[in-house]
Design a protein around this motif. Structure first.
Motif, PDB file in Angstrom:
ATOM      1  N   LYS A 154       0.849  -1.111  -0.059  1.00  0.00           N
ATOM      2  CA  LYS A 154       0.146   0.122  -0.003  1.00  0.00           C
ATOM      3  C   LYS A 154       0.842   1.359  -0.055  1.00  0.00           C
ATOM      4  N   TYR A 155       0.500   2.020  -0.844  1.00  0.00           N
ATOM      5  CA  TYR A 155       1.182   3.386  -0.828  1.00  0.00           C
ATOM      6  C   TYR A 155       0.953   4.327   0.681  1.00  0.00           C
TER       7      TYR A 155
ATOM      8  N   LEU B 116       0.760   6.207  -8.721  1.00  0.00           N
ATOM      9  CA  LEU B 116       0.943   6.939  -7.576  1.00  0.00           C
ATOM     10  C   LEU B 116       0.356   8.459  -8.157  1.00  0.00           C
ATOM     11  N   MET B 117       1.066   8.646  -9.037  1.00  0.00           N
ATOM     12  CA  MET B 117       0.959  10.318  -9.749  1.00  0.00           C
ATOM     13  C   MET B 117      -0.533  10.421  -9.877  1.00  0.00           C
ATOM     14  N   LYS B 118      -1.088   9.399 -10.647  1.00  0.00           N
ATOM     15  CA  LYS B 118      -2.662   9.500 -10.944  1.00  0.00           C
ATOM     16  C   LYS B 118      -3.599   9.706  -9.973  1.00  0.00           C
ATOM     17  N   ASN B 119      -3.382   8.730  -9.027  1.00  0.00           N
ATOM     18  CA  ASN B 119      -3.777   8.672  -7.900  1.00  0.00           C
ATOM     19  C   ASN B 119      -4.168  10.077  -7.105  1.00  0.00           C
ATOM     20  N   VAL B 120      -2.966  10.655  -6.910  1.00  0.00           N
ATOM     21  CA  VAL B 120      -2.847  12.040  -6.322  1.00  0.00           C
ATOM     22  C   VAL B 120      -3.434  13.125  -7.042  1.00  0.00           C
TER      23      VAL B 120
ATOM     24  N   ASN C 181      -6.975  19.567  -6.874  1.00  0.00           N
ATOM     25  CA  ASN C 181      -7.140  20.428  -8.023  1.00  0.00           C
ATOM     26  C   ASN C 181      -5.852  21.282  -8.416  1.00  0.00           C
ATOM     27  N   ILE C 182      -5.043  21.241  -7.245  1.00  0.00           N
ATOM     28  CA  ILE C 182      -3.684  21.941  -7.155  1.00  0.00           C
ATOM     29  C   ILE C 182      -2.799  21.383  -8.147  1.00  0.00           C
ATOM     30  N   PRO C 183      -1.713  22.077  -8.716  1.00  0.00           N
ATOM     31  CA  PRO C 183      -0.856  21.206  -9.488  1.00  0.00           C
ATOM     32  C   PRO C 183      -0.295  20.266  -8.724  1.00  0.00           C
ATOM     33  N   VAL C 184       0.375  18.936  -9.280  1.00  0.00           N
ATOM     34  CA  VAL C 184       1.186  18.256  -8.643  1.00  0.00           C
ATOM     35  C   VAL C 184       2.391  18.014  -9.719  1.00  0.00           C
ATOM     36  N   VAL C 185       3.577  18.121  -8.854  1.00  0.00           N
ATOM     37  CA  VAL C 185       4.634  18.177  -9.511  1.00  0.00           C
ATOM     38  C   VAL C 185       5.449  16.731  -9.320  1.00  0.00           C
ATOM     39  N   ALA C 186       5.579  15.874 -10.272  1.00  0.00           N
ATOM     40  CA  ALA C 186       5.915  14.495 -10.287  1.00  0.00           C
ATOM     41  C   ALA C 186       7.612  14.309 -10.147  1.00  0.00           C
ATOM     42  N   VAL C 187       7.878  13.570  -9.255  1.00  0.00           N
ATOM     43  CA  VAL C 187       9.518  13.431  -8.858  1.00  0.00           C
ATOM     44  C   VAL C 187       9.822  11.861  -8.538  1.00  0.00           C
TER      45      VAL C 187
ATOM     46  N   GLU D  87      -3.231  10.242  -1.372  1.00  0.00           N
ATOM     47  CA  GLU D  87      -4.459  10.862  -1.733  1.00  0.00           C
ATOM     48  C   GLU D  87      -4.936  11.749  -0.594  1.00  0.00           C
ATOM     49  N   THR D  88      -5.032  11.036   0.615  1.00  0.00           N
ATOM     50  CA  THR D  88      -5.683  11.590   1.698  1.00  0.00           C
ATOM     51  C   THR D  88      -5.038  12.902   2.246  1.00  0.00           C
TER      52      THR D  88
END
Lengths: 257, 206
Positions: free
Chosen positions: A138-139, A187-191, A196-202, A155-156
């Motif tokens: 689990k993440y 993981l990136m898609k889930n979050v 609604n805010i930008p997510v920066v993937a690393v 996500e939570t």
């Protein structure tokens, strides 16, 4: 065609620039000021700097180093590491950083995120979230440089920081960090879907097409990488690098849907 | 002397650092009307909420001196980001009246008009289109791009006041201006050589 931000993310440990694998085995890269100068000459979109030893050493942010770095950075600069008070944020922004990055403080004192957003605008409040799969697969959000598991699903926690007023999330996959295995798209898609805010993937970038994928498939708004921009190749010979505009355009922006 | 107006809204040091980089050694940060009255050029930076910005400007007691210097004495002023929006009559973000020096309004990005799925704020780099006859854009490198962070954008009554445009979901005014009064939505102080050239032009030609 769409421009996305392509961000070198630099780690500082005991004053020097380092790069990790799975948040471990930190390899010394060089002098951070020098690296920022090179990235500035290469006209990078933005730069993120995190002092990973500040919280561990129970130390305040190194303001003189931040000031020196900001003096070389004629691009957006975000800074994280050891930030626990609004006053520190004020000083860091005054010195010329655009945004501050909170990690431990966001877990311990989410109110600080709200206070930063209220006083300086949500665009200056960034929260970085470190995620790893636990032994059940689990993440989970981890803290203390990936050493300690929290009870949060990513996500939570992402929703919580968004509600608190964060303007952006830097989402790090500990399992992919420094591995050149590509981004953790699930993981990136889930979050990204949860907020609604930008997510920066690393975490895990090995080639420019990984960036295209994590935006088009993973829903990220911006991308960041460490190894890809501080090493010449997977053999990990140090070479500060960043693609030229034409290459970014052909290899990334034109493929973003 | 160039004065960067300090009304306690946003980050002024990076504007000063860039001005010094392009050779403006007499750029000072000040909230003192007696200093502002001596300025040969003004910069009005700012980030954050429109109403907060206007209230801070009023609280700082600078509105009268700015009106005199900018409107009567035609001292050149460059508004940046929120500082540009404050030059308009008002914003959908709040209820305060703007400075109203340019016949324009500030409105929220209309996501229903976007031609692709994009989040707001618009945060990142965008290419811009400008008329290179305008001194502010003289010798600007090809394919110029600037760094933006905003949810609201400016709209001019007269097309001629729209000095530079960019696209995010649709085309919008990235910079407005009339005579000595200019406002840019983007952050030249964070926009590499493009921002440097714009700042250099402002100190040289205005």
């Amino acid at each position: 065609m769409r421009r996305i931000r392509v961000i070198p993310i630099l780690l500082i440990q005991k004053g020097g620039l380092v790069k990790s694998i799975n948040f471990k085995n930190h390899n010394y890269i060089g002098d951070p000021i020098n690296a920022v100068k090179i990235f500035n000459d290469k006209e990078v979109d933005e730069i993120a700097i995190i002092d990973i030893s500040a919280t561990k050493e129970n130390r305040e942010p190194n303001i003189s180093q931040i000031s020196e770095i900001a003096g070389e950075a004629f691009m957006p600069l975000s800074y994280g590491g050891g930030i626990t008070t609004l006053n520190q944020v004020k000083t860091i922004l005054y010195e010329g950083a655009e945004k501050v990055i909170l990690n431990t403080s966001a877990l311990d004192n989410l109110r600080l995120v709200t206070q930063i957003a209220e006083q300086f605008g949500s665009q200056s409040a960034v929260v970085s979230i470190d995620v790893k799969k636990d032994w059940l697969g689990k993440y989970r959000v981890y803290r203390n440089n990936g050493k300690k598991k929290t009870s949060f699903a990513p996500e939570t926690f992402a929703k919580k920081v968004e509600e608190a007023g964060a303007g952006e999330i830097i989402l790090m996959s500990i399992d992919r960090d420094g591995t050149y295995k590509g981004f953790d798209l699930e993981l990136m898609k889930n979050v990204s879907d949860a907020v609604n805010i930008p997510v920066v993937a690393v975490g895990g970038a090995s080639q420019l097409n990984d960036f295209v994928e994590v935006v088009n498939v993973g829903g990220a708004s911006a991308v960041a990488a460490g190894s890809l921009f501080v090493y010449a190749s997977e053999q990990r010979g140090v070479m500060i690098n960043y693609p030229k505009q034409a290459r970014l355009m052909n290899a990334i922006f034109e493929k973003i849907i | 002397m160039l004065v960067i107006i300090d009304y306690k809204v946003g980050n002024l040091t990076s504007v000063q650092k860039m001005l010094k980089k392009v050779g403006c050694s007499d750029a000072v940060i000040s909230s003192d009307p007696e200093v502002i009255v001596k300025a040969s050029k003004l910069v009005l930076p700012g980030v954050g909420h429109f109403d907060y910005g206007m209230k801070q400007l009023k609280l700082s007691g600078l509105i009268d001196v700015l009106n005199t210097q900018v409107v009567e004495h035609k001292i050149p002023i460059l508004g940046i980001c929120l500082g540009a929006q404050l030059l308009t009559r008002g914003s959908e973000e709040g209820s305060e009246k703007g400075l109203g020096w340019i016949e324009a309004d500030t409105i929220l990005f209309d996501q229903s008009k976007f031609d692709q799925k994009l989040k707001i704020p618009h945060m990142g780099w965008s290419n811009v289109n400008f008329n290179s006859d305008i001194p502010l854009f003289k010798d600007m490198p090809l394919a110029s791009r600037f760094y933006f962070v905003h949810k609201y954008h400016m709209v001019c009554d007269e097309g001629a006041d729209n000095l530079v445009s960019a696209k995010y979901g649709y085309k919008f005014a990235a910079g407005i201006g009339k005579n000595n009064i200019i406002g840019v939505q983007f952050h030249p102080e964070k926009s590499h050589k493009f921002g440097m050239q714009l700042m250099r032009n402002f100190i040289t030609y205005y």
